[in-house]
Write an enzyme that holds these catalytic residues in place. Structure first.
Site, PDB file in Angstrom:
ATOM      1  N   HIS A   9      -8.696   2.702  19.937  1.00  0.00           N
ATOM      2  CA  HIS A   9      -8.101   1.495  20.528  1.00  0.00           C
ATOM      3  C   HIS A   9      -8.804   1.067  21.812  1.00  0.00           C
ATOM      4  O   HIS A   9      -8.950  -0.129  22.086  1.00  0.00           O
ATOM      5  CB  HIS A   9      -6.601   1.693  20.754  1.00  0.00           C
ATOM      6  N   GLN A  27       0.831  -1.207   0.000  1.00  0.00           N
ATOM      7  CA  GLN A  27       0.000   0.000   0.000  1.00  0.00           C
ATOM      8  C   GLN A  27       0.861   1.252   0.000  1.00  0.00           C
ATOM      9  O   GLN A  27       2.077   1.168   0.235  1.00  0.00           O
ATOM     10  CB  GLN A  27      -0.911  -0.009   1.241  1.00  0.00           C
ATOM     11  N   PRO A  72      -5.280  -5.551   0.752  1.00  0.00           N
ATOM     12  CA  PRO A  72      -4.977  -6.737   1.568  1.00  0.00           C
ATOM     13  C   PRO A  72      -6.037  -7.010   2.630  1.00  0.00           C
ATOM     14  O   PRO A  72      -6.138  -8.105   3.142  1.00  0.00           O
ATOM     15  CB  PRO A  72      -3.640  -6.398   2.209  1.00  0.00           C
ATOM     16  N   ASP A 115      -7.774  -5.439  13.710  1.00  0.00           N
ATOM     17  CA  ASP A 115      -7.565  -3.999  13.565  1.00  0.00           C
ATOM     18  C   ASP A 115      -7.030  -3.763  12.158  1.00  0.00           C
ATOM     19  O   ASP A 115      -5.873  -3.418  11.955  1.00  0.00           O
ATOM     20  CB  ASP A 115      -6.554  -3.515  14.610  1.00  0.00           C
ATOM     21  N   SER A 116      -7.894  -4.015  11.183  1.00  0.00           N
ATOM     22  CA  SER A 116      -7.430  -3.939   9.790  1.00  0.00           C
ATOM     23  C   SER A 116      -7.870  -2.636   9.153  1.00  0.00           C
ATOM     24  O   SER A 116      -8.732  -1.930   9.669  1.00  0.00           O
ATOM     25  CB  SER A 116      -8.035  -5.096   8.988  1.00  0.00           C
ATOM     26  N   GLY A 140      -2.938 -12.032   7.823  1.00  0.00           N
ATOM     27  CA  GLY A 140      -3.729 -12.539   8.951  1.00  0.00           C
ATOM     28  C   GLY A 140      -4.635 -13.688   8.563  1.00  0.00           C
ATOM     29  O   GLY A 140      -4.854 -14.624   9.349  1.00  0.00           O
ATOM     30  N   ASP A 164       0.479  -0.279  13.931  1.00  0.00           N
ATOM     31  CA  ASP A 164       0.951   0.864  14.723  1.00  0.00           C
ATOM     32  C   ASP A 164       1.208   0.490  16.185  1.00  0.00           C
ATOM     33  O   ASP A 164       1.799   1.257  16.931  1.00  0.00           O
ATOM     34  CB  ASP A 164      -0.064   2.005  14.642  1.00  0.00           C
TER      35      ASP A 164
HETATM   36  N1  SAM Z   1      -7.682   1.644  12.739  1.00  0.00           N
HETATM   37  C1  SAM Z   1      -7.419   1.607  11.386  1.00  0.00           C
HETATM   38  C2  SAM Z   1      -8.702   1.625  10.603  1.00  0.00           C
HETATM   39  O1  SAM Z   1      -9.764   1.463  11.221  1.00  0.00           O
HETATM   40  O2  SAM Z   1      -8.689   1.889   9.429  1.00  0.00           O
HETATM   41  C3  SAM Z   1      -6.553   0.416  11.080  1.00  0.00           C
HETATM   42  C4  SAM Z   1      -5.221   0.670  11.532  1.00  0.00           C
HETATM   43  S1  SAM Z   1      -4.064  -0.572  11.264  1.00  0.00           S
HETATM   44  C5  SAM Z   1      -2.737   0.398  10.818  1.00  0.00           C
HETATM   45  C6  SAM Z   1      -4.519  -1.416   9.775  1.00  0.00           C
HETATM   46  C7  SAM Z   1      -3.480  -2.434   9.393  1.00  0.00           C
HETATM   47  O3  SAM Z   1      -4.072  -3.612   8.821  1.00  0.00           O
HETATM   48  C8  SAM Z   1      -2.512  -1.917   8.319  1.00  0.00           C
HETATM   49  O4  SAM Z   1      -1.245  -1.766   8.885  1.00  0.00           O
HETATM   50  C9  SAM Z   1      -2.550  -2.982   7.221  1.00  0.00           C
HETATM   51  O5  SAM Z   1      -1.274  -3.220   6.665  1.00  0.00           O
HETATM   52  C10 SAM Z   1      -3.070  -4.193   8.009  1.00  0.00           C
HETATM   53  N2  SAM Z   1      -3.659  -5.248   7.181  1.00  0.00           N
HETATM   54  C11 SAM Z   1      -4.477  -5.099   6.110  1.00  0.00           C
HETATM   55  N3  SAM Z   1      -4.784  -6.308   5.594  1.00  0.00           N
HETATM   56  C12 SAM Z   1      -4.149  -7.242   6.365  1.00  0.00           C
HETATM   57  C13 SAM Z   1      -4.082  -8.667   6.346  1.00  0.00           C
HETATM   58  N4  SAM Z   1      -4.728  -9.380   5.406  1.00  0.00           N
HETATM   59  N5  SAM Z   1      -3.370  -9.297   7.319  1.00  0.00           N
HETATM   60  C14 SAM Z   1      -2.713  -8.579   8.271  1.00  0.00           C
HETATM   61  N6  SAM Z   1      -2.717  -7.221   8.322  1.00  0.00           N
HETATM   62  C15 SAM Z   1      -3.437  -6.568   7.397  1.00  0.00           C
END
Ligand code: SAM
Length: 288
Positions: free
Chosen positions: A62, A31, A163, A156-157, A139, A86
């Site tokens: 959180h 991304q 992804p 928390d994606s 994940g 994060d």
């Molecule tokens: N709170 C935020 C929101 O509501 O939009 C999300 C924050 S957190 C930084 C989101 C994280 O999910 C990102 O770092 C992203 O890389 C991760 N992510 C996305 N798809 C994923 C997957 N399939 N497996 C693991 N992590 C994933």
């Protein structure tokens, strides 16, 4: 440094715009990652143009994502966090003294590296906590692999694009149920309950094909489009009593700035406009 403008438009003619100093930008393997220094919210992480978290309002998100499900469980020991690069969710998980092991599975190592470099206050010292294991992997692949069960799975994606989309589909929810201990709880953020009703609805209906009990609850996040945000709890028979959650928070010495037992109770009171959105067809209730 001249301030840069960044914005999200959740609906026609609607824009949530911010301006701040762009400190870093790169295309990771998954991304586009940007870090801004915002005059009100401090250091802010933006992925593919969508604000993910900021140093000064991250607690709003959180606390609701982590404390609500963990206070609905009598004694969470093993907890899985998917996404959450994060570190903010993992930090809240480890505030629960019964937690002996917390595994975080983030797909994009660059998100964690840049969060630690530019926004260290969000994860704090969670990265060195002996109870924490931080893995960089998908994940969905992680839960489909064999492994010990968890008492809670916290997703928390980012939104269901790129992804993240696989984390909103029924096979993932079904596998999460299999990876939960009896009485285990599943939770995920499911987007704006006003502007992204299609995403919330998809997640809710897909989850109901896996979990016997699925509940929506709401909170507020000042850097998310429309501020009001939705979360989805899943399990066999959920116990969301606010009195019990309050007693557990006191016993576990959980310190919060947003979550209270009253907020916990109110979060499960779903407005008609949102309940209708769960059964509707539109992206938002305004027909745009
Ligand atoms: N709170 C935020 C929101 O509501 O939009 C999300 C924050 S957190 C930084 C989101 C994280 O999910 C990102 O770092 C992203 O890389 C991760 N992510 C996305 N798809 C994923 C997957 N399939 N497996 C693991 N992590 C994933």
């Amino acid at each position: 440094m001249a301030a840069s403008r960044f914005s999200e438009s959740p609906a026609a003619g609607v824009e949530f715009a911010y301006s701040g100093d762009l400190l870093h930008a790169e295309d990771s393997a998954f991304q586009h990652v940007e870090i801004y220094d915002h005059p009100t919210f401090g250091r802010t992480l933006v992925l593919d143009g969508a604000v993910q978290t900021s140093e000064r309002d991250e607690f709003l998100y959180h606390e609701m994502l982590v404390h609500v499900p963990l206070l609905c469980h009598p004694e969470p020991r093993r907890v899985l966090v998917i996404g959450g690069g994060d570190g903010g969710a993992l930090r809240r998980v480890l505030e629960h003294p019964s937690v002996t092991e917390a595994v975080m599975v983030e797909i994009d190592e660059r998100v964690s590296a840049l969060s630690r470099e530019f926004m260290p206050s969000i994860g704090g010292d969670v990265w060195d906590d002996p109870r924490a294991s931080v893995l960089f992997d998908d994940g969905n692949a992680y839960v489909h692999a064999d492994g010990d069960p968890f008492d809670a799975i916290i997703v928390d994606s980012s939104d269901p694009v790129g992804p993240g989309i696989v984390l909103f589909e029924t096979p993932f929810y079904r596998r999460c149920l299999e990876r939960l201990n009896p009485g285990g709880v599943y939770v995920a953020q499911v987007g704006s309950p006003i502007y992204f009703q299609d995403e919330m609805r998809m997640a809710f209906h897909n989850a109901r094909a896996a979990f016997a009990d699925v509940r929506l609850y709401l909170g507020h996040v000042t850097t998310y489009p429309g501020v009001v945000w939705s979360y989805m709890l899943g399990g066999e028979r959920l116990a969301v009593d606010a009195g019990e959650a309050g007693a557990r928070a006191t016993e576990r010495k959980i310190v919060t700035r947003y979550w209270t037992p009253e907020v916990h109770a109110g979060a499960f009171a779903i407005p008609g406009i949102v309940r209708d959105g769960l059964d509707g067809e539109a992206r938002n209730p305004f027909g745009s």
